[in-house]
Design an enzyme around this catalytic site. Structure first.
Site, PDB file in Angstrom:
ATOM      1  N   HIS A  99      30.028  50.346   1.396  1.00 31.51           N
ATOM      2  CA  HIS A  99      30.179  51.785   1.629  1.00 31.51           C
ATOM      3  C   HIS A  99      28.809  52.393   1.910  1.00 31.51           C
ATOM      4  CE1 HIS A  99      31.635  55.868   1.253  1.00 31.51           C
ATOM      5  NE2 HIS A  99      30.574  56.117   0.484  1.00 31.51           N
ATOM      6  N   GLY A 126      30.340  22.666  44.693  1.00 31.95           N
ATOM      7  CA  GLY A 126      30.874  21.378  44.250  1.00 31.95           C
ATOM      8  C   GLY A 126      32.270  21.171  44.817  1.00 31.95           C
ATOM      9  N   ASP A 175      39.124  30.985  33.368  1.00 34.00           N
ATOM     10  CA  ASP A 175      40.033  31.820  34.163  1.00 34.00           C
ATOM     11  C   ASP A 175      40.906  30.998  35.101  1.00 34.00           C
ATOM     12  OD1 ASP A 175      38.917  34.045  32.991  1.00 34.00           O
ATOM     13  OD2 ASP A 175      38.290  35.007  34.868  1.00 34.00           O
ATOM     14  N   VAL A 206      41.951  47.105  32.416  1.00 32.20           N
ATOM     15  CA  VAL A 206      40.668  47.138  31.711  1.00 32.20           C
ATOM     16  C   VAL A 206      39.525  47.564  32.637  1.00 32.20           C
ATOM     17  CG1 VAL A 206      39.295  45.867  30.045  1.00 32.20           C
ATOM     18  CG2 VAL A 206      41.597  45.144  30.506  1.00 32.20           C
ATOM     19  N   ARG A 254      42.913  39.793  38.613  1.00 35.54           N
ATOM     20  CA  ARG A 254      42.109  38.718  39.208  1.00 35.54           C
ATOM     21  C   ARG A 254      42.981  37.486  39.410  1.00 35.54           C
ATOM     22  NH1 ARG A 254      36.733  39.516  39.255  1.00 35.54           N
ATOM     23  NH2 ARG A 254      36.193  37.310  39.071  1.00 35.54           N
ATOM     24  N   VAL A 265      50.980  52.806  45.270  1.00 34.95           N
ATOM     25  CA  VAL A 265      50.111  53.040  46.428  1.00 34.95           C
ATOM     26  C   VAL A 265      50.773  52.435  47.669  1.00 34.95           C
ATOM     27  CG1 VAL A 265      47.839  52.580  47.441  1.00 34.95           C
ATOM     28  CG2 VAL A 265      48.042  53.074  44.999  1.00 34.95           C
TER      29      VAL A 265
HETATM   30  P1  FAD Z   1      33.609  32.730  36.221  1.00 38.34           P
HETATM   31  O1  FAD Z   1      32.805  33.555  35.308  1.00 38.34           O
HETATM   32  O2  FAD Z   1      34.256  33.383  37.378  1.00 38.34           O
HETATM   33  O3  FAD Z   1      32.639  31.556  36.701  1.00 38.34           O
HETATM   34  C1  FAD Z   1      33.011  30.636  37.669  1.00 38.34           C
HETATM   35  C2  FAD Z   1      31.748  30.149  38.374  1.00 38.34           C
HETATM   36  O4  FAD Z   1      32.094  29.053  39.176  1.00 38.34           O
HETATM   37  C3  FAD Z   1      31.129  31.189  39.306  1.00 38.34           C
HETATM   38  O5  FAD Z   1      29.753  31.247  39.108  1.00 38.34           O
HETATM   39  C4  FAD Z   1      31.462  30.679  40.684  1.00 38.34           C
HETATM   40  O6  FAD Z   1      30.497  31.048  41.653  1.00 38.34           O
HETATM   41  C5  FAD Z   1      31.447  29.175  40.432  1.00 38.34           C
HETATM   42  N1  FAD Z   1      32.200  28.375  41.401  1.00 38.34           N
HETATM   43  C6  FAD Z   1      33.411  28.606  41.939  1.00 38.34           C
HETATM   44  N2  FAD Z   1      33.765  27.603  42.753  1.00 38.34           N
HETATM   45  C7  FAD Z   1      32.736  26.713  42.743  1.00 38.34           C
HETATM   46  C8  FAD Z   1      32.505  25.474  43.364  1.00 38.34           C
HETATM   47  N3  FAD Z   1      33.434  24.877  44.132  1.00 38.34           N
HETATM   48  N4  FAD Z   1      31.330  24.856  43.130  1.00 38.34           N
HETATM   49  C9  FAD Z   1      30.397  25.390  42.323  1.00 38.34           C
HETATM   50  N5  FAD Z   1      30.580  26.554  41.684  1.00 38.34           N
HETATM   51  C10 FAD Z   1      31.736  27.201  41.886  1.00 38.34           C
HETATM   52  N6  FAD Z   1      35.636  39.296  29.823  1.00 38.34           N
HETATM   53  C11 FAD Z   1      35.354  39.530  28.526  1.00 38.34           C
HETATM   54  O7  FAD Z   1      35.668  38.694  27.671  1.00 38.34           O
HETATM   55  N7  FAD Z   1      34.712  40.674  28.128  1.00 38.34           N
HETATM   56  C12 FAD Z   1      34.352  41.627  29.015  1.00 38.34           C
HETATM   57  O8  FAD Z   1      33.780  42.641  28.621  1.00 38.34           O
HETATM   58  C13 FAD Z   1      34.635  41.416  30.383  1.00 38.34           C
HETATM   59  N8  FAD Z   1      34.267  42.327  31.295  1.00 38.34           N
HETATM   60  C14 FAD Z   1      34.514  42.091  32.622  1.00 38.34           C
HETATM   61  C15 FAD Z   1      34.164  43.054  33.549  1.00 38.34           C
HETATM   62  C16 FAD Z   1      34.406  42.861  34.889  1.00 38.34           C
HETATM   63  C17 FAD Z   1      34.000  43.920  35.886  1.00 38.34           C
HETATM   64  C18 FAD Z   1      35.025  41.651  35.321  1.00 38.34           C
HETATM   65  C19 FAD Z   1      35.276  41.404  36.776  1.00 38.34           C
HETATM   66  C20 FAD Z   1      35.399  40.681  34.409  1.00 38.34           C
HETATM   67  C21 FAD Z   1      35.157  40.900  33.044  1.00 38.34           C
HETATM   68  N9  FAD Z   1      35.537  39.962  32.076  1.00 38.34           N
HETATM   69  C22 FAD Z   1      35.287  40.211  30.757  1.00 38.34           C
HETATM   70  C23 FAD Z   1      36.210  38.704  32.440  1.00 38.34           C
HETATM   71  C24 FAD Z   1      35.197  37.547  32.456  1.00 38.34           C
HETATM   72  O9  FAD Z   1      34.163  37.845  33.374  1.00 38.34           O
HETATM   73  C25 FAD Z   1      35.889  36.247  32.842  1.00 38.34           C
HETATM   74  O10 FAD Z   1      36.996  36.017  31.986  1.00 38.34           O
HETATM   75  C26 FAD Z   1      34.930  35.073  32.716  1.00 38.34           C
HETATM   76  O11 FAD Z   1      33.811  35.248  33.546  1.00 38.34           O
HETATM   77  C27 FAD Z   1      35.642  33.755  33.075  1.00 38.34           C
HETATM   78  O12 FAD Z   1      34.728  32.701  33.027  1.00 38.34           O
HETATM   79  P2  FAD Z   1      34.909  31.411  33.973  1.00 38.34           P
HETATM   80  O13 FAD Z   1      33.747  30.538  33.684  1.00 38.34           O
HETATM   81  O14 FAD Z   1      36.263  30.871  33.833  1.00 38.34           O
HETATM   82  O15 FAD Z   1      34.798  31.979  35.455  1.00 38.34           O
HETATM   83  P1  NAD Z   2      44.308  44.166  34.614  1.00 34.56           P
HETATM   84  O1  NAD Z   2      45.378  43.159  34.712  1.00 34.56           O
HETATM   85  O2  NAD Z   2      43.707  44.473  33.297  1.00 34.56           O
HETATM   86  O3  NAD Z   2      44.817  45.561  35.211  1.00 34.56           O
HETATM   87  C1  NAD Z   2      45.318  45.706  36.497  1.00 34.56           C
HETATM   88  C2  NAD Z   2      46.185  46.950  36.514  1.00 34.56           C
HETATM   89  O4  NAD Z   2      46.502  47.239  37.847  1.00 34.56           O
HETATM   90  C3  NAD Z   2      47.481  46.800  35.745  1.00 34.56           C
HETATM   91  O5  NAD Z   2      47.655  47.876  34.866  1.00 34.56           O
HETATM   92  C4  NAD Z   2      48.525  46.763  36.841  1.00 34.56           C
HETATM   93  O6  NAD Z   2      49.761  47.326  36.451  1.00 34.56           O
HETATM   94  C5  NAD Z   2      47.862  47.605  37.908  1.00 34.56           C
HETATM   95  N1  NAD Z   2      48.325  47.337  39.263  1.00 34.56           N
HETATM   96  C6  NAD Z   2      48.569  46.138  39.841  1.00 34.56           C
HETATM   97  N2  NAD Z   2      48.954  46.300  41.131  1.00 34.56           N
HETATM   98  C7  NAD Z   2      48.948  47.632  41.362  1.00 34.56           C
HETATM   99  C8  NAD Z   2      49.234  48.444  42.497  1.00 34.56           C
HETATM  100  N3  NAD Z   2      49.622  47.889  43.662  1.00 34.56           N
HETATM  101  N4  NAD Z   2      49.126  49.780  42.385  1.00 34.56           N
HETATM  102  C9  NAD Z   2      48.737  50.344  41.220  1.00 34.56           C
HETATM  103  N5  NAD Z   2      48.458  49.633  40.113  1.00 34.56           N
HETATM  104  C10 NAD Z   2      48.547  48.294  40.178  1.00 34.56           C
HETATM  105  O7  NAD Z   2      43.199  43.684  35.673  1.00 34.56           O
HETATM  106  P2  NAD Z   2      41.748  44.241  35.948  1.00 34.56           P
HETATM  107  O8  NAD Z   2      41.534  45.543  35.293  1.00 34.56           O
HETATM  108  O9  NAD Z   2      41.552  44.095  37.417  1.00 34.56           O
HETATM  109  O10 NAD Z   2      40.870  43.157  35.220  1.00 34.56           O
HETATM  110  C11 NAD Z   2      40.915  41.778  35.633  1.00 34.56           C
HETATM  111  C12 NAD Z   2      40.665  40.859  34.489  1.00 34.56           C
HETATM  112  O11 NAD Z   2      39.330  40.973  34.034  1.00 34.56           O
HETATM  113  C13 NAD Z   2      41.582  41.111  33.323  1.00 34.56           C
HETATM  114  O12 NAD Z   2      42.327  39.953  33.083  1.00 34.56           O
HETATM  115  C14 NAD Z   2      40.708  41.410  32.165  1.00 34.56           C
HETATM  116  O13 NAD Z   2      41.068  40.666  31.036  1.00 34.56           O
HETATM  117  C15 NAD Z   2      39.315  41.005  32.623  1.00 34.56           C
HETATM  118  N6  NAD Z   2      38.402  42.068  32.150  1.00 34.56           N
HETATM  119  C16 NAD Z   2      38.173  42.148  30.810  1.00 34.56           C
HETATM  120  C17 NAD Z   2      37.371  43.156  30.324  1.00 34.56           C
HETATM  121  C18 NAD Z   2      37.142  43.244  28.853  1.00 34.56           C
HETATM  122  O14 NAD Z   2      37.425  42.278  28.163  1.00 34.56           O
HETATM  123  N7  NAD Z   2      36.629  44.347  28.336  1.00 34.56           N
HETATM  124  C19 NAD Z   2      36.801  44.077  31.182  1.00 34.56           C
HETATM  125  C20 NAD Z   2      37.080  43.975  32.535  1.00 34.56           C
HETATM  126  C21 NAD Z   2      37.881  42.948  33.008  1.00 34.56           C
END
Ligand code: FAD
Ligand code: NAD
Length: 481
Positions: A451, A122, A319, A191, A279, A245
């Site tokens: 409990h 989009g 996000d 995380v 991110r 790093v």
């Molecule tokens: P996204 O989920 O990134 O969705 C955006 C969508 O938009 C995607 O499908 C993308 O392809 C699409 N898009 C982008 N540009 C366009 C375009 N121009 N046209 C059409 N489509 C497009 N959060 C939690 O709360 N709990 C967790 O346990 C957790 N675990 C995570 C683990 C990992 C490994 C990662 C990477 C993230 C995790 N997160 C977790 C974070 C969570 O995934 C994000 O906060 C969440 O997905 C954000 O939702 P969103 O809809 O804003 O973006």
């Molecule tokens: P994060 O922000 O949680 O952690 C990134 C870490 O990398 C920080 O501790 C930071 O100090 C460190 N860092 C940054 N630059 C660095 C460098 N050059 N060298 C060494 N360390 C460095 O980000 P993430 O773990 O990549 O997760 C991304 C996002 O996804 C987060 O915002 C998180 O909320 C979301 N997420 C959520 C969950 C969950 O809710 N359980 C799980 C996975 C991801």
């Protein structure tokens, strides 16, 4: 001919798909366009969360935890299982199936709620128009009264450690490994670092995490973070703090990482290196400039309190607008935006957004830590209770951890609840509900808890705030302390 909608949502992740569903429930003619393509070439709704984030990571955390428990924890229950074997291919097939079931669910919800869902890209064209291009090249233009940007985020890349999708990978690649690396390096003990580090460490990878900051999980109450670090270290994760790093070079057989710690240069080799340093918002080729949608200096879409961007009729959630990058925060924003567009007085309470780290033990929190509450000028009183004093936790053989409540000393209002222990991902919602209703510590003290349940530790922590916990020592800090 361009079809006209009441609302077009660009992005079908946790920000986009709930916006679309709620808007359709409220009677709006709704289109949701999503560009996600999986590594097997399939297209699916659900964004990062369902396809390469929350859900697949939790699937692997569950599987790897069971593998670990079968090896190390069943014996204490009197269960002998012989040699425990890992079938990673099957584990990964289950992970994919779990994601597909969830993303397939979104497709069904779209059908059930009469949302038109399209796979493709989009683009904002200005003047209430959205350009659509399917992955096989079909193009169309749609118009809408309201347009919502929910395009999410992507991993931050480090120039000094470029992802090559082979030796150096991002979180998505780390979910899809076909073999357990003997040695695994991770940049970032956030995380993702500790969750995916736990997965591969449990499955046998010698795991080292390099973290730039001097301490662990600075946003979490430090009593809880300290216990978390102790447990993860005990499980074999080697987390090096203050590790800067300098560069990472991928070779044919391994990755060489140079880093600096305490002023000393070190070199370390890994089979695989995960870059997990946060991110950043994804707005590539979206046409923000054409449509007049302003971004801030970090690339997030700027919005007001009603998710309205600088361009008339264009809104943004999830996000891509910053704040906590969490799926439930994105979902809430989407639902609230749809309701606001329908004229309702809906809003998100950002003070009670819960966070969970799905390690073992789990770490969860909502509201302020003791450190944050003091820094914000509150006179605080705190109470904590350990799971070691909880009968259910003992029966589960899961006694590590505690719950800590931080309250305002003058009003008794709960300011924050931080916890580490079994299923605290579930328990944190009780804290959120309490805080949502403006509960005092006394309100929680007067609430009966079944409990034996893990939730009794929440009750005990509240009692401990005023020094009358029944089942545990009253680890409390009165206001004067
Ligand atoms: P996204 O989920 O990134 O969705 C955006 C969508 O938009 C995607 O499908 C993308 O392809 C699409 N898009 C982008 N540009 C366009 C375009 N121009 N046209 C059409 N489509 C497009 N959060 C939690 O709360 N709990 C967790 O346990 C957790 N675990 C995570 C683990 C990992 C490994 C990662 C990477 C993230 C995790 N997160 C977790 C974070 C969570 O995934 C994000 O906060 C969440 O997905 C954000 O939702 P969103 O809809 O804003 O973006
Ligand atoms: P994060 O922000 O949680 O952690 C990134 C870490 O990398 C920080 O501790 C930071 O100090 C460190 N860092 C940054 N630059 C660095 C460098 N050059 N060298 C060494 N360390 C460095 O980000 P993430 O773990 O990549 O997760 C991304 C996002 O996804 C987060 O915002 C998180 O909320 C979301 N997420 C959520 C969950 C969950 O809710 N359980 C799980 C996975 C991801």
């Amino acid at each position: 001919m361009s079809e006209n909608y009441d609302i077009i949502v660009i992005g079908g992740g946790p920000g986009g798909y709930p916006t679309a569903i709620r808007a359709a429930q409220l009677g709006m003619k709704t289109l949701c366009i999503d560009s996600w393509i999986n590594t097997d070439g399939t297209q699916s709704f659900g964004g990062t969360c369902l396809n390469a984030g929350c859900i697949p990571s939790k699937a692997l955390l569950e599987s790897s935890e069971l593998y670990h428990r079968a090896q190390h924890e069943f014996a204490v229950h009197g269960i002998g299982v012989g040699e425990v074997k890992l079938d990673l291919k099957k584990m990964q097939e289950r992970r994919t199936a779990v994601s597909k079931a969830n993303s397939g669910g979104v497709k069904m919800l779209f059908q059930g709620n009469k949302v038109t869902g399209l796979f493709g890209f989009g683009k904002l064209l200005g003047g209430g128009k959205v350009g659509y291009k399917s992955h096989d090249g079909k193009e169309e233009t749609f118009t809408a009264k309201h347009i919502v940007i929910a395009t999410g985020s992507e991993p931050v890349n480090l120039k000094i450690a470029p992802v090559d999708k082979d030796r150096i990978i991002d979180s998505w690649g780390a979910l899809e490994l076909a073999e357990v690396p003997e040695t695994l390096g991770i940049i970032g003990a956030g995380v993702i670092g500790v969750e995916l580090g736990s997965v591969w460490s449990r499955l046998g990878a010698k795991t080292t995490i390099l973290e730039a900051l001097p301490g662990f999980l600075p946003m979490v109450d430090q009593a809880i973070a300290k216990e978390g670090l102790k447990q993860l270290t005990k499980q074999g994760l080697d987390i090096k703090f203050g590790a800067k790093v300098l560069n990472a070079k991928a070779g044919k057989k391994d990755v060489t990482v140079e880093y600096e710690q305490d002023g000393k240069k070190e070199t370390i080799k890994f089979d695989k290196l995960i870059v997990a340093v946060g991110r950043r918002p994804f707005t590539k080729d979206l046409g923000c400039d054409v449509a007049g949608v302003q971004l801030d200096e970090r690339g997030f879409v700027k919005t007001d309190a009603h998710y309205k961007t600088s361009a008339e009729g264009i809104y943004a959630v999830g996000d891509v607008i910053g704040g906590a990058m969490l799926a439930h925060k994105a979902i809430e924003e989407g639902v609230v935006l749809a309701e606001q567009l329908h004229g309702e007085k809906s809003e998100v309470n950002y003070r009670t957004v819960p966070s969970v780290v799905y390690t073992n033990p789990e770490i969860a929190w909502a509201g302020m830590s003791e450190e944050q509450a003091k820094a914000a000028g509150h006179e605080v009183k705190t109470g904590s209770s350990p799971f070691a004093a909880n009968g259910r936790a003992r029966a589960m053989e899961s006694i590590v951890g505690m719950i800590k409540i931080i309250s305002d000393a003058k009003t008794d209002r709960v300011l924050g609840v931080h916890m580490i222990g079994p299923y605290v991902s579930e328990l944190v919602t009780e804290a959120v509900t309490a805080m949502e209703y403006g509960a005092t510590t006394e309100d929680i003290q007067l609430t009966m808890h079944a409990h034996p349940t893990l939730s009794e530790t929440f009750h005990e922590a509240a009692l401990a705030v005023d020094g009358h916990a029944i089942h545990s020592a009253n680890k409390r800090k009165p206001a004067a302390a």
